[in-house]
Design a protein around this motif. Structure first.
Motif, mmCIF file in Angstrom:
data_model
loop_
_atom_site.group_PDB
_atom_site.id
_atom_site.type_symbol
_atom_site.label_atom_id
_atom_site.label_comp_id
_atom_site.label_asym_id
_atom_site.label_seq_id
_atom_site.Cartn_x
_atom_site.Cartn_y
_atom_site.Cartn_z
ATOM 1 N N UNK A 1 -16.788 -6.585 31.490
ATOM 2 C CA UNK A 1 -17.118 -7.735 30.375
ATOM 3 C C UNK A 1 -17.941 -7.204 29.262
ATOM 4 N N UNK A 2 -18.712 -6.231 29.165
ATOM 5 C CA UNK A 2 -19.620 -5.811 28.040
ATOM 6 C C UNK A 2 -18.322 -5.297 27.372
ATOM 7 N N UNK A 3 -17.443 -4.524 27.741
ATOM 8 C CA UNK A 3 -16.442 -3.963 26.886
ATOM 9 C C UNK A 3 -15.424 -4.921 26.109
ATOM 10 N N UNK A 4 -15.175 -6.050 26.878
ATOM 11 C CA UNK A 4 -14.426 -7.009 26.617
ATOM 12 C C UNK A 4 -15.192 -7.881 25.367
ATOM 13 N N UNK A 5 -16.523 -8.086 25.452
ATOM 14 C CA UNK A 5 -17.141 -8.711 24.766
ATOM 15 C C UNK A 5 -17.337 -8.125 23.369
ATOM 16 N N UNK A 6 -17.352 -6.620 23.446
ATOM 17 C CA UNK A 6 -17.376 -5.994 22.310
ATOM 18 C C UNK A 6 -15.946 -5.886 21.491
ATOM 19 N N UNK A 7 -14.890 -5.977 22.150
ATOM 20 C CA UNK A 7 -13.570 -5.674 21.561
ATOM 21 C C UNK A 7 -13.038 -7.316 21.145
ATOM 22 N N UNK A 8 -13.175 -8.287 21.996
ATOM 23 C CA UNK A 8 -12.622 -9.413 21.574
ATOM 24 C C UNK A 8 -13.599 -10.537 20.988
ATOM 25 N N UNK A 9 -14.841 -10.304 21.144
ATOM 26 C CA UNK A 9 -15.781 -11.051 20.415
ATOM 27 C C UNK A 9 -16.747 -10.630 19.513
ATOM 28 N N UNK A 10 -15.900 -9.684 18.378
ATOM 29 C CA UNK A 10 -16.764 -9.080 17.600
ATOM 30 C C UNK A 10 -17.684 -9.559 16.679
ATOM 31 N N UNK A 11 -17.526 -10.854 16.535
ATOM 32 C CA UNK A 11 -18.166 -11.754 15.443
ATOM 33 C C UNK A 11 -19.055 -12.999 15.994
ATOM 34 N N UNK A 12 -19.055 -13.016 17.416
ATOM 35 C CA UNK A 12 -20.058 -13.951 18.113
ATOM 36 C C UNK A 12 -21.530 -13.574 17.967
ATOM 37 N N UNK A 13 -22.516 -14.208 17.835
ATOM 38 C CA UNK A 13 -23.833 -13.489 17.908
ATOM 39 C C UNK A 13 -24.143 -13.161 19.336
ATOM 40 N N UNK A 14 -24.715 -12.040 19.310
ATOM 41 C CA UNK A 14 -25.389 -11.429 20.577
ATOM 42 C C UNK A 14 -26.825 -11.872 20.829
ATOM 43 N N UNK A 15 -27.043 -12.206 22.159
ATOM 44 C CA UNK A 15 -28.330 -12.372 22.496
ATOM 45 C C UNK A 15 -28.728 -11.221 23.582
ATOM 46 N N UNK A 16 -29.415 -10.463 23.153
ATOM 47 C CA UNK A 16 -29.881 -9.335 23.969
ATOM 48 C C UNK A 16 -31.027 -9.669 25.027
ATOM 49 N N UNK A 17 -32.038 -10.638 24.601
ATOM 50 C CA UNK A 17 -33.174 -10.959 25.486
ATOM 51 C C UNK A 17 -32.775 -11.833 26.668
ATOM 52 N N UNK A 18 -33.502 -11.638 27.580
ATOM 53 C CA UNK A 18 -33.349 -12.244 28.893
ATOM 54 C C UNK A 18 -34.256 -13.525 29.003
ATOM 55 N N UNK A 19 -35.264 -13.728 28.208
ATOM 56 C CA UNK A 19 -36.063 -15.024 28.417
ATOM 57 C C UNK A 19 -35.279 -16.210 28.086
ATOM 58 N N UNK A 20 -35.420 -17.115 28.909
ATOM 59 C CA UNK A 20 -34.818 -18.233 28.492
ATOM 60 C C UNK A 20 -35.263 -18.879 27.123
#
Length: 309
Positions: A274-293
Motif C-alpha cells: 500500500x505504501x508503494x501504491x501511494x507513492x506511484x498512484x497518489x504522487x500529488x496527494x499531501x502526505x501526513x506522516x504524523x500519527x497524532x490525531x
C-alpha cells in the motif's frame, strides 16, 4: 457544494478515528472505500467500525454485501456516486475513507470500462495459476499483454490473474481498456485527498497488536462461520487479511500459532504494498506522516481552507 474529503492510507494507520473527527468537524457523513468492509460477515476481520466507534456519525457502504457475492470497483463506484450525490444535496460533507486505492482513483480519475469476465474464464485462469504457478502465468501474460506483465509485480497473484482473465475473455489486452476511462465522480475542484504515511515500524507493530485484538474479539469464530457457509475460497471475502490462514487452521492444516503469525506477516506485506501504491498512484496527494490525531486534523484543516473558497 462542499468539497469531499478523501482519506487514504495503509491498513491499521488510523483512518477510522481520523474520519470520525473530520466528519464531526465538517458536518460530514462517512463513505467506505475499503473492499473488505463492504461484506456483512466480515465485521471483526475487516476491522469494520462498530456503533460505538461511529459515534452517531452516518456511515455508508459498510457491511451491505453478502460474502458469497463478488464485489468490484465498478459496483462500488456506482454505489458511491449515488451516496455522495445524496450527501451533497443535503449540504453535508462526504468523507470517503479506505485503504482500497483503486476505489479512490476511480472516484476522481474515472474507471476503465472493462467487460465482466465470465466465471468459466475465471476458473480456467485459476487452474492455470495452480498448475503453472505465478511464473507460468506471467509468461503467458507477457505474450499477450507485455505492458501489463512488466507493470505487475511477479508475486501479485490477483492482478496477474485479472490481466490474463481479461485477455482470455475479450481478446484484448487489459492495457488497451485502461487507456479508455469513464469520467470520475468528483471534478478536480470538488475534493481534497490526503494519504496517511505513518512510520513503518510503528505501523507494523500496530498491525500485529490489532490482529491479536481481533482474535480476542471473535475473529476465529467469524472465520469459522464463513468456512461453514462453504463460500468459494477464490471469492474476495475469503481473501481478507488473515482469512486464508484462519481457514487453514479451522480445516486442521496448521496450528493456531502458525495461523496467527502468517496472518500478521501477510498483513504487514500488504501494508508495504500500500505504501508503494501511494507513492506511484497518489504522487500529488499531501502526505501526513504524523500519527497524532490532533496533528492530522491540523493538516487537513489547513488544506481544506484552500479548497473551500
Amino acid at each position: 457544494m462542499k468539497p469531499a474529503i478523501l482519506i487514504h492510507g495503509p491498513t491499521a494507520s488510523g483512518k477510522t478515528a481520523l474520519s470520525i473527527e473530520v466528519a464531526r468537524k465538517y458536518n460530514g457523513e462517512i463513505v467506505n472505500a475499503d473492499s473488505m468492509q463492504v461484506y456483512s460477515e466480515l465485521k471483526v476481520i475487516s476491522a469494520r467500525p462498530d456503533a460505538e466507534e461511529m459515534e452517531g456519525i452516518p456511515h455508508h457502504l459498510f457491511g451491505h454485501m453478502p460474502a458469497g457475492e463478488r464485489y468490484s470497483t465498478g459496483i462500488w463506484l456506482e454505489q458511491a456516486r449515488a451516496v455522495i450525490e445524496d450527501i451533497q444535496k443535503r449540504e453535508k460533507t462526504a468523507v470517503v475513507v479506505g485503504g482500497t486505492g483503486l476505489y479512490l482513483l476511480a472516484l476522481v480519475d474515472g474507471l476503465s470500462d472493462i467487460p465482466p469476465v465470465p466465471e468459466d474464464v475465471r476458473h480456467e485462469v485459476l487452474e492455470i495459476s495452480k498448475k503453472d504457478g505465478l511464473r507460468g502465468l506471467k509468461i503467458r501474460l507477457q505474450a499477450v499483454d507485455p505492458e501489463a506483465a512488466e507493470r505487475i509485480n511477479d508475486n501479485d497473484r490477483q492482478r496477474l490473474m485479472r490481466a490474463y482473465e481479461v485477455w482470455l475473455a475479450t481478446g484484448r489486452a487489459l492495457t488497451s481498456f485502461q487507456q479508455q476511462r469513464t469520467k470520475g465522480v468528483l471534478n478536480p475542484d470538488e475534493w481534497l485527498g490526503v494519504a496517511l504515511t505513518p512510520p513503518r515500524s510503528k505501523l507494523y507493530a500496530r498491525i500485529d497488536k490489532r490482529f491479536e485484538g481481533m482474535l480476542m474479539e471473535g475473529a476465529m469464530e467469524e472465520a469459522r462461520k464463513l468456512v461453514d457457509l462453504g463460500i468459494d475460497p477464490e471469492l474476495p471475502a475469503m481473501k481478507a487479511h488473515g482469512m486464508p490462514w484462519l481457514s487453514a487452521f479451522i480445516r486442521g492444516e496448521i496450528d493456531s500459532e502458525t495461523a496467527a503469525e502468517n496472518a500478521k506477516r501477510d498483513t504487514r506485506r500488504y501494508a508495504k504494498r500500500q505504501f508503494t501504491w501511494i507513492g506511484r498512484q497518489f504522487p500529488f496527494w499531501p502526505r501526513i506522516p504524523g500519527t497524532e490525531l490532533s496533528t492530522r486534523m491540523r493538516v487537513i484543516s489547513a488544506l481544506y481552507k484552500e479548497v473551500d473558497r
